[in-house]
Design a protein around this motif. Structure first.
Motif: not given
Length: 533
Positions: A169, A307, A309-310, A312
């Motif tokens: 991310s 899936n 988001d935490k 990264t």
């Protein structure tokens, strides 16, 4: 066999001229591979022209007799293997029973001499009979050569090249050492040694665990979370508390020899025990980026992490060897730009529930819900696909040379000149003269490093053939690894043999060149090639 299992071995023999081929324990259509004359003498030595010897996997002949009950006596197992084309049996079964096989007339001395000749010819090519080994080119190599600085660096480089970055991310990797004041290192594989070398390994010079590798750049705080990868109990509270207090988290989870190695298969694709819960809760508590490192031989269903988001960043490191910790740290802190790609597809757990262990069919079967195997035939949902892998930079591709049409020349009397044909035999004059009197054409791609970091990049060339003969949905034609500094570009060239590379196998095992549209693709770049008569 000809469609999936044999091509890699054929390439090793015909293209790389290997000196040896090993037959396996299993049976194919009721016949042990080490006692199959069609395979050993017919295909490997006959069609492929092996210049070397054929050896059994260790104890294969004993397994043939004792476990598979393929022969009534040990001597018969030795005889059948020798007559099939086996030259050498790993372990002692042949030593113990070959004389009995000869004396009882099950095999003649000529077959024995033939096997010995194949073995000794290879020894002669290796210089085995050329005198004092210490006077030969590699005669003085020994343990002292294993742990040189150069070889330890090679171990580190091999581990770096094998790391596959699967998710990253914005603002996650690479970490800046100056920005990370506190680093939490968590997980059952975070401080392991033996796990990193898998099995079938040599003796390492020394180990650098992931924790030790990271500690060479920052001062980490460590919490295993589980006592081992089975993770029957997890100290989630301590791990989550540590994550909440750190600037960043590195979670190292996965497998080890307790759950996967030779003769020990995993029964599912889930992270073992409470590892998933540990990962999820640590990520939930973390205040900074979370890097999930998977150390394993095979893939896992980590859809939950993909899936989340935490979480990264995700990287798969395989079993990275003695310098694995150094390599992981090199990638995490940006000293090395990752360039690895997955050698296999990672499937969801639901896939395993549809694929019996005993069913080796590649193609899907809609009648019973069988989904097919490998990226070539499986069209369902994946966690990550064969060839996936990202870097810290961006590579762009542009096609600069490729034909749009290939016309196969046929004799006037050929039936396909006057009737509709889906395919042609992948052998004959029409193959040899497929492209202006030649059998192959070239594809040229311009590849540019459009990012701000130097990096290596593997260009994969795939094809999707016309939907005839239940052909693959996708097939790898070739790959080329390049290294480019930032803003540099180069031309990558592929040679494609029309009938060898673009052919498919029909329902009776014959290679055919499918007529119609073949789709060539590299990443998101696609090119249509029409093959016609």
């Amino acid at each position: 066999m000809d469609d999936t299992f044999q091509p890699p071995f054929k390439s090793c023999v015909t293209d790389a001229n290997v000196a040896s081929v090993m037959c396996s324990y299993n049976q194919v259509n009721g016949k042990p591979t080490c006692a199959d004359p069609d395979l050993l003498s017919g295909v490997i030595r006959g069609q492929w022209k092996l210049n070397g010897y054929i050896v059994s996997d260790c104890d294969s002949l004993e397994v043939m007799y004792t476990n598979q009950h393929y022969t009534k006596t040990p001597a018969e197992a030795v005889a059948k293997s020798l007559l099939a084309g086996l030259d050498l049996n790993c372990e002692h079964f042949t030593d113990q029973h070959a004389m009995e096989a000869v004396k009882s007339g099950l095999v003649n001395e000529g077959a024995v001499n033939k096997a010995i000749s194949n073995n000794f010819a290879t020894l002669m090519r290796l210089g085995f009979f050329d005198g004092d080994p210490k006077k030969q080119p590699y005669g003085n190599l020994g343990p002292k050569d294993v742990c040189t600085v150069e070889h330890q660096e090679l171990a580190r480089e091999a581990a770096r090249q094998g790391i596959v970055l699967l998710k990253n991310s914005p603002g996650s990797l690479p970490f800046s050492p100056s920005a990370i004041k506190t680093l939490a290192v968590i997980g059952p594989n975070a401080n392991v040694t033996l796990t990193m070398i898998g099995n079938y390994n040599g003796i390492p010079c020394k180990y650098t665990t992931p924790l030790q590798g990271l500690a060479e750049t920052v001062s980490p705080t460590y919490q295993p979370g589980c006592s081992d990868v089975l993770c029957k109990e997890a100290d989630i509270g301590s791990a989550a508390a540590l994550a909440a207090s750190a600037d960043a988290v590195v979670l190292v989870v996965g497998a080890n020899q307790l759950i996967e190695w030779e003769d020990l298969d995993r029964v599912d694709l889930n992270l073992p025990g409470k590892q998933q819960e540990l990962v999820t809760q640590v990520a939930k508590a973390a205040k900074g980026p979370v890097v999930l490192v998977i150390m394993s031989g095979g893939g896992f269903d980590i859809t939950f992490a993909k899936n989340d988001d935490k979480i990264t960043s995700i990287m798969w490191v395989g079993y990275p060897g003695e310098a694995g910790g150094l390599a992981i740290a090199d990638v995490i802190f940006g000293r090395y730009n990752p360039c690895g790609h997955l050698p296999m597809t990672w499937y969801p757990q639901s896939y395993v529930e549809k694929v019996p262990m005993s069913n080796m069919n590649m193609r899907p079967d809609e009648s019973n819900g069988y989904p097919g195997r490998t990226y070539r035939f499986y069209a369902g949902e994946t966690v990550y696909a064969f060839g996936d892998g990202i870097t810290y930079t961006q590579f762009n591709h542009r096609l600069i040379k490729a034909p749009k049409h290939v016309s196969l020349p046929l004799d006037e009397s050929h039936r396909c000149r006057s009737s509709e044909c889906q395919s042609l035999d992948a052998i004959g004059p029409h193959c040899e003269n497929a492209v202006e009197g030649r059998s192959e054409f070239e594809i040229h791609l311009k590849v540019r490093n459009a990012g701000d970091r130097d990096g290596s990049h593997t260009v994969f060339l795939f094809t999707t053939p016309p939907a005839v003969h239940r052909s693959p949905i996708k097939h790898l034609l070739g790959f080329e690894k390049i290294r480019l500094v930032k803003n540099e570009e180069t031309v990558v060239r592929f040679k494609v043999n029309v009938c060898k590379d673009l052919s498919v196998v029909d329902e009776i095992g014959k290679r055919k060149i499918a007529l119609g549209e073949h789709l060539l693709h590299v990443g998101n770049l696609k090119h249509s090639l029409n093959i016609r008569v």
